[in-house]
Write an enzyme that holds these catalytic residues in place. Structure first.
Site, short mmCIF file in Angstrom:
data_model
loop_
_atom_site.label_atom_id
_atom_site.label_comp_id
_atom_site.label_asym_id
_atom_site.label_seq_id
_atom_site.Cartn_x
_atom_site.Cartn_y
_atom_site.Cartn_z
N GLY A 71 0.52 -1.11 0.03
CA GLY A 71 -0.13 0.34 -0.20
C GLY A 71 0.79 1.05 0.61
O GLY A 71 0.28 2.37 -0.53
N ASN A 151 -7.80 4.34 8.30
CA ASN A 151 -7.55 2.62 9.10
C ASN A 151 -7.53 2.94 10.38
O ASN A 151 -7.83 1.89 11.49
CB ASN A 151 -6.44 2.27 8.18
N GLN A 179 -7.91 0.08 3.07
CA GLN A 179 -8.92 -0.42 4.39
C GLN A 179 -9.86 -0.99 4.15
O GLN A 179 -10.49 -2.04 4.07
CB GLN A 179 -9.02 0.60 5.29
N SER A 199 -3.71 -2.90 -0.86
CA SER A 199 -2.83 -3.86 -0.04
C SER A 199 -2.66 -5.02 -0.14
O SER A 199 -3.63 -5.65 0.46
CB SER A 199 -1.83 -3.45 0.86
N ALA A 200 -1.91 -6.16 -0.19
CA ALA A 200 -2.35 -7.76 -0.13
C ALA A 200 -2.81 -7.92 1.40
O ALA A 200 -3.25 -8.95 1.56
CB ALA A 200 -1.34 -8.58 -0.71
N HIS A 201 -2.11 -7.79 1.84
CA HIS A 201 -1.76 -8.24 3.47
C HIS A 201 -2.89 -7.47 4.43
O HIS A 201 -3.48 -8.12 5.73
CB HIS A 201 -0.75 -7.88 4.55
N THR A 238 11.56 -7.50 -10.82
CA THR A 238 11.46 -9.20 -10.77
C THR A 238 10.07 -9.19 -10.45
O THR A 238 10.44 -8.85 -8.37
CB THR A 238 12.59 -10.53 -11.23
N CYS A 326 1.78 1.83 12.70
CA CYS A 326 2.26 2.63 12.60
C CYS A 326 3.03 3.66 13.18
O CYS A 326 4.01 4.36 12.72
CB CYS A 326 2.28 3.64 10.48
#
Ligand SMILES: Cc1ncc(COP(=O)(O)O)c(C=O)c1O
Length: 387
Positions: A71, A151, A179, A199-201, A238, A326
């Site tokens: 993100g 968030n 979020q 964001s995947a997590h 990559t 954060c």
């Protein structure tokens, strides 16, 4: 002792099916997706299938998805990629005061480089007023960046309205949907956004992978990472193939139960609020009362320190947060709660409970038993508490 994880806005556990999908990428599918031989082609196919799944969950085309490291990179790319093509003086940015640091700090850094930035205020519920956005637009405004959902308090912003204003004024519109993606319906066309970060997590996918949606037709985006022609020359390096495949799987799982899961979490969220506000006096709800993420409950407990609550809950196996991950670790009061006009003493007694797929009714019941005596014990030793 049963462990209760209620910090899903910080990060979510990896879904077992996501891990299953990722494992072959660490074994037989090890090729470089840019390689022409069959090792490369097989991996490329897996990556493109994942791109399709990510795109589908936001109503985008595959060519509009650029995979990035998460993100934060996605937010940076959207904003810097847009303004770096302009002379600082001629590239004004509009954002709001309660953005995630990935946007706020990016804008502060750009401000130091001479880019003018407007930080819009929010109301007591944490909502941005679209009329304020309209008023802030200048002839040299290049990008408006307003998050979809917050968030810390979960407030959902009037994205479609803001996007319409941006479109009418010919300004690019970016939204940080980190979020909300996988929790609320996110449809880039319906929302009318030009750029969207995910964001995947945050949706039971792996850490270290995310995406930026770049609407078809937006040609000029300065890459943040130069090098080879990966990701249609938008982002060199990559690709994190295992992460991308896991992200795709997480999107597929989220799309299979989006509405039901949102309804289930909303019930848990509201039940916890009801229970705690009945059992504990002097509490407040931070954030919009209804227009809020199903995952997020942020509550203020007067006459206690959020940090003490957090530590005491941790000792009982319950994970919550006092702000965003954060900013926890710093004693700075939350910039989100401050912008919402919440007094400092109330901010210091605030906790965020954030729900995810592993949470159940039992978690809510247990927390309803665990938290009230902790609050009572801390209040007893507070010189300000008069019971
Ligand atoms: C709203 C929002 N934007 C951006 C980010 C940053 O995402 P990442 O951790 O993938 O860099 C977060 C993470 O907490 C977030 O909540």
């Amino acid at each position: 002792m049963k462990k209760i994880y209620l910090d899903n806005n910080a990060t979510t556990p990896l879904h077992p099916d996501v891990l299953e999908a990722m494992l072959p990428c660490y074994k037989e599918f090890f090729g470089n997706p840019s390689s022409v031989h069959q090792f490369g082609r097989g991996v490329k196919m897996k990556m493109e299938e994942a791109r399709e799944k990510v795109a589908r969950l936001m109503g985008a085309e595959t060519s509009e998805i650029v995979f990035v490291s998460g993100g934060s990179e996605s937010d940076n790319f959207a904003i810097k990629g847009t303004v770096f093509q302009h002379d600082p003086k001629s590239a004004h940015i509009i954002t709001c005061q309660i953005e995630h640091p990935a946007v706020l700090q990016t804008c502060k850094g750009l401000e130091k480089q001479g880019y003018p930035v407007t930080y819009l205020p929010v109301d007591a519920n944490g909502s941005v007023n679209p009329a304020d956005v309209e008023k802030a637009i200048r002839p040299e405004t290049r990008i408006i960046s307003i998050h979809h959902a917050n968030n810390e308090v979960g407030t959902i912003q009037p994205i479609e309205e803001i996007a319409r204003i941006a479109r009418e004024k010919g300004v690019l519109f970016h939204t940080d949907a980190v979020q909300s993606f996988g929790k609320l319906p996110v449809d880039v066309k319906k929302m009318g956004v030009d750029l969207l970060s995910v964001s995947a997590h945050k949706l039971n996918g792996p850490k270290g992978v995310g995406a930026l949606f770049i609407k078809k037709g937006i040609k000029k985006m300065m890459p943040l990472i130069g090098g080879g022609h990966h990701e249609r020359s938008r982002r060199a390096g990559t690709e994190n193939v295992a992460g991308i495949v896991g992200f795709g799987k997480a999107c597929e799982i989220a799309s299979s139960h989006l509405g039901e899961e949102a309804a289930r979490l909303t019930v848990l969220r509201d039940k916890l609020y009801k229970n705690l506000s009945e059992k504990i006096s002097h509490t407040t709800l931070n954030g919009h009362p209804t227009n809020r993420l199903p995952t997020t409950l942020n509550m203020g407990f007067e006459f206690v320190e959020g940090e003490s609550l957090l530590i005491n809950l941790d000792l009982k196996g319950v994970a919550v947060s006092t702000g965003s991950a954060c900013s926890s670790g710093s004693l700075e009061p939350s910039h989100v709660l401050m912008a919402m006009g919440i007094p400092h003493e109330k901010i210091h007694g605030s906790l965020r409970f954030s729900f995810g797929y592993g949470n159940t009714e039992e978690d809510v019941e247990l927390l309803t038993e665990i938290l009230p005596p902790i609050v009572a014990k801390i209040r007893e030793i507070s010189p300000l508490w008069e019971g």
